[in-house]
Write an enzyme that holds these catalytic residues in place. Structure first.
Site, PDB file in Angstrom:
ATOM      1  N   CYS A  69       0.811  -1.221   0.000  1.00 49.40           N
ATOM      2  CA  CYS A  69       0.000   0.000   0.000  1.00 49.40           C
ATOM      3  C   CYS A  69       0.848   1.277   0.000  1.00 49.40           C
ATOM      4  O   CYS A  69       0.318   2.365  -0.213  1.00 49.40           O
ATOM      5  CB  CYS A  69      -0.931   0.011   1.208  1.00 49.40           C
ATOM      6  SG  CYS A  69      -1.513  -1.617   1.681  1.00 49.40           S
ATOM      7  N   HIS A 119      -9.104   2.655  -2.040  1.00 47.99           N
ATOM      8  CA  HIS A 119      -7.692   2.323  -1.887  1.00 47.99           C
ATOM      9  C   HIS A 119      -7.209   1.411  -3.032  1.00 47.99           C
ATOM     10  O   HIS A 119      -7.184   0.209  -2.901  1.00 47.99           O
ATOM     11  CB  HIS A 119      -7.525   1.642  -0.515  1.00 47.99           C
ATOM     12  CG  HIS A 119      -6.123   1.328  -0.128  1.00 47.99           C
ATOM     13  ND1 HIS A 119      -5.016   1.933  -0.674  1.00 47.99           N
ATOM     14  CD2 HIS A 119      -5.640   0.448   0.794  1.00 47.99           C
ATOM     15  CE1 HIS A 119      -3.923   1.440  -0.112  1.00 47.99           C
ATOM     16  NE2 HIS A 119      -4.262   0.536   0.773  1.00 47.99           N
TER      17      HIS A 119
END
Lengths: 137, 384
Positions: free
Chosen positions: B84, B333
Site C-alpha cells: 500500500c 484504496h
C-alpha cells in the site's frame, strides 16, 4: 516435507523449523534460542541473522501468558469460509515472547479481556492437521 | 531546507469500483493530469518508476507495458513495491535518482485495478498478506491486523469505538467534496456505529474500500524544475522504516513503529517538527489508523490521538487539518496508486489549488503512507 500439516490452511511444505510440529505433537509450543547470542525467536527459526549461525536450541513457552490484544473475525480468507467467526490474538509469555494465534472457541466472547491469563495448547484439526490455540490458564 | 529535488506535476484518475478501463488507460489519465501545464513531453522524462502490488495484477512485470503505452521508452523503467505504500517508496527511489545526478526528470506512476480479480481470488490473496509460514495458517487478514491495534489502543488508553467513528464522520464530510472519490456520501456517527461488524471492533464503515485507479508524480532536479513550473514543491524530508511482518514480532501494539521511525527521519532531514506541519495526508485504511497516525507523527501525545478528533482539531479549520480530501476511507484504496494520490493532495494544497478544501497559508505538508499492517512506513515532508 511435513510442515503442510500446520494450521487450517497451509502455504508452506518445507522449512528447517519443521521440528516445531514434532514438539507440538508432544503438546509443546516452542520457540528457538540462538546458542551464541541467546536471542529467543518466535516465530521459531533455526538461523540467527545476528550471528550467522544455525546453532539453535528449542525451548518451550512458559505455562502462562497474558492476552495483549484480540479480534473476532467474521469474514475469513479462502479456506476459512466455514471457520468464522474465530478470534485471533497476540499473547505475551513470561519470557517476553509474543505469540500470535487463535483463542479457544469455547471461551465466551464476553469473557475475553485484554490482560487475561492464557496458555498455549496443541489443537488437533481435521485430516491429520495440527495447530495450537490459547486456552484459559 | 535544501531545494534540490522538486515535484513539478501531480495527477490521478478518479478512483472507482469496477473501472471500464485497462490499467494502462487508467495510468494515462494520471499521467496526462500530471503533465498539464508543463512544457514537458513524454520523451523528455528520463526514467520511470512503476508501482503496484503485484499479487493483484494480471499483467506480469507491468512496468514495461506502461512505459511503452506512455511513450516513456527507450528510457529506463523499473518496478517498485511495498504494497500500500508502493508509490511513496517509488518517490523515494525517484528522489535518489535525481539527487545522485543520474537523471533530471523522473515519473513515479502508481496503479491498481482491484477489480481485475474475482472476489474469490481477492480472498485468496487476502490470506497471504501475513507471514505465510506462521500466521496465515490461522486466517489472518489485513482488517484483523489493524483491529488488533485498535483493541490494544482501547485497552491501553480507553479509546472508544465512537472516537474511531468520528474519524469516518470527518473524512466522509470531505470525501463528499472530492469528485475523484469512490465514496461521496456523508455518514453520520449513528450510521457508522450501526454498520455490520467485520472484525471486532471494526464495523463496515471503519474500513476503506478497494478501488481501481492510478496516480502520477513528476519529479525534477532544481535547474529543470524552475524552468518547468512557477510553483515547484520541494521534497524537504523523507523517512522510511520497516517493522516485522509477523504480529508475534511486534514490540508495540498501540502505534506503528515503522511510522514513528519514518517520521523522525523525515522531521530530522527537514529540520522541523510536527508543530510546523500545516496540512497532512495520513494512511487511514481504517479509522484507528488515522488516530495512530496522529500519535506516531507527533500531532498528539501517546494515547491523546482520540482527543484530537473529539476536539475537531484535524478538521479544515483545526490545529492540524488531516485528510481534507476524504482520505482512503472516502477515496477508496487502489493499493499502488494511494501514496501518489496523497502526495497530489498535499502538492495542490501547497500550490494554493485546494479550492473548497484549501488550508489557509499552507506552506509545509506531510504525507504518511503505510504498507501492509504497519510493515512499511513512509513519511514525506513537502514545502513550497
Amino acid at each position: 516435507m511435513g510442515f503442510e500439516r500446520f494450521g487450517t490452511v497451509s502455504f508452506t511444505t518445507e522449512t528447517k523449523a519443521a521440528d516445531f510440529i514434532n514438539y507440538l505433537e508432544k503438546g509443546q509450543v516452542s520457540a528457538t534460542r540462538c546458542k551464541k547470542c541467546g536471542r529467543v525467536y518466535f516465530p521459531p527459526r533455526v538461523q540467527c541473522a545476528d550471528d550467522l549461525t544455525t546453532e539453535v536450541e528449542w525451548t518451550s513457552l512458559s505455562e502462562s501468558g497474558t492476552l495483549l490484544t484480540f479480534t473476532q473475525v467474521n469474514y475469513g480468507p479462502s479456506g476459512f469460509e466455514n471457520d468464522t467467526p474465530y478470534t485471533l490474538a497476540v499473547v505475551e509469555f513470561d519470557e517476553g515472547i509474543r505469540v500470535f494465534g487463535r483463542l479457544d472457541k469455547t471461551i465466551p466472547s464476553g469473557d475475553i479481556k485484554v490482560g487475561m491469563k492464557l496458555r498455549a495448547e496443541r489443537l488437533n484439526l481435521a485430516e491429520g492437521k495440527i495447530s495450537y490455540q490459547f486456552v484459559k490458564a | 531546507m535544501e531545494k534540490d529535488v522538486a515535484i513539478v506535476g501531480v495527477g490521478q484518475s478518479a478512483f472507482v469500483r469496477g473501472s471500464d478501463m485497462a490499467v494502462r488507460e487508467l495510468c494515462f489519465l494520471a499521467f496526462s493530469e500530471a503533465l498539464e501545464g508543463l512544457k514537458l513531453k513524454s520523451n523528455q522524462i528520463e526514467a520511470s518508476i512503476i508501482c503496484s502490488a503485484p499479487e493483484y495484477d494480471k499483467q506480469r512485470s507491468p512496468a514495461g507495458v506502461i512505459a511503452e503505452y506512455l511513450n516513456l521508452i527507450p528510457n529506463p523503467t523499473m518496478y517498485v513495491e511495498t504494497v500500500c505504500s508502493s508509490s511513496t517508496t517509488g518517490l523515494r527511489v525517484g528522489y535518489s535518482l535525481i539527487k545522485s545526478g543520474l537523471h533530471n526528470v523522473v515519473a513515479v506512476i502508481g496503479f491498481q485495478k482491484m477489480s481485475e480479480l474475482s472476489s474469490r481470488d481477492a480472498a485468496e490473496r487476502m490470506g497471504r498478506g501475513g507471514d505465510i509460514i506462521w500466521e496465515s495458517p490461522f486466517g489472518l487478514t489485513m482488517p484483523a491486523g489493524y483491529a488488533m491495534y485498535a483493541r490494544a489502543h482501547m485497552a491501553a488508553y480507553g479509546t472508544t469505538e465512537e472516537q474511531m467513528a468520528k474519524v469516518r464522520v470527518k473524512n466522509s464530510s470531505y470525501g463528499s467534496l472530492n469528485a475523484k472519490a469512490v465514496y461521496r456520501k456523508i455518514l453520520t456517527l449513528e450510521e457508522i456505529m450501526q454498520s455490520e461488524p467485520v472484525t471486532t471492533p471494526f464495523k463496515r464503515f471503519d474500513c476503506c474500500a478497494n478501488a481501481d485507479g492510478a496516480s502520477c508524480i513528476i519529479l525534477a532536479s532544481k535547474g529543470v524544475a524552475e524552468k518547468l513550473t512557477g510553483k515547484p514543491v520541494w521534497i524537504m524530508g523523507l523517512g522510511s522504516a520497516t517493522d516485522s511482518t509477523s504480529m508475534s514480532g511486534r514490540k508495540v501494539l498501540t502505534g506503528l513503529s515503522c511510522a514513528k521511525n519514518a517520521a523522525k527521519q523525515a522531521y530530522d532531514m527537514a529540520g522541523i517538527g510536527p508543530e510546523d506541519i500545516d496540512v497532512a495526508e495520513v494512511h487511514d485504511c481504517f479509522t484507528i489508523s488515522e488516530i495512530l497516525a496522529y500519535e506516531d507523527l507527533g500531532f498528539a501525545g501517546p494515547g491523546e490521538g482520540p482527543k484530537l478528533i473529539d476536539e475537531k482539531q484535524t478538521y479544515l479549520d483545526g490545529k492540524i487539518p488531516v485528510n481534507v480530501d476524504g482520505g482512503l476511507l472516502s477515496k477508496g484504496h487502489p493499493i499502488g496508486a494511494t501514496g501518489g494520490s496523497q502526495v497530489r493532495t498535499i502538492v495542490k494544497q501547497l500550490r494554493g489549488e485546494g479550492k473548497d478544501i484549501q488550508v489557509k497559508k499552507a506552506t509545509i505538508g506531510l504525507v504518511h503512507n503505510i504498507g501492509g499492517v504497519g510493515i512499511y512506513g513512509n513519511v514525506t515532508i513537502l514545502g513550497r
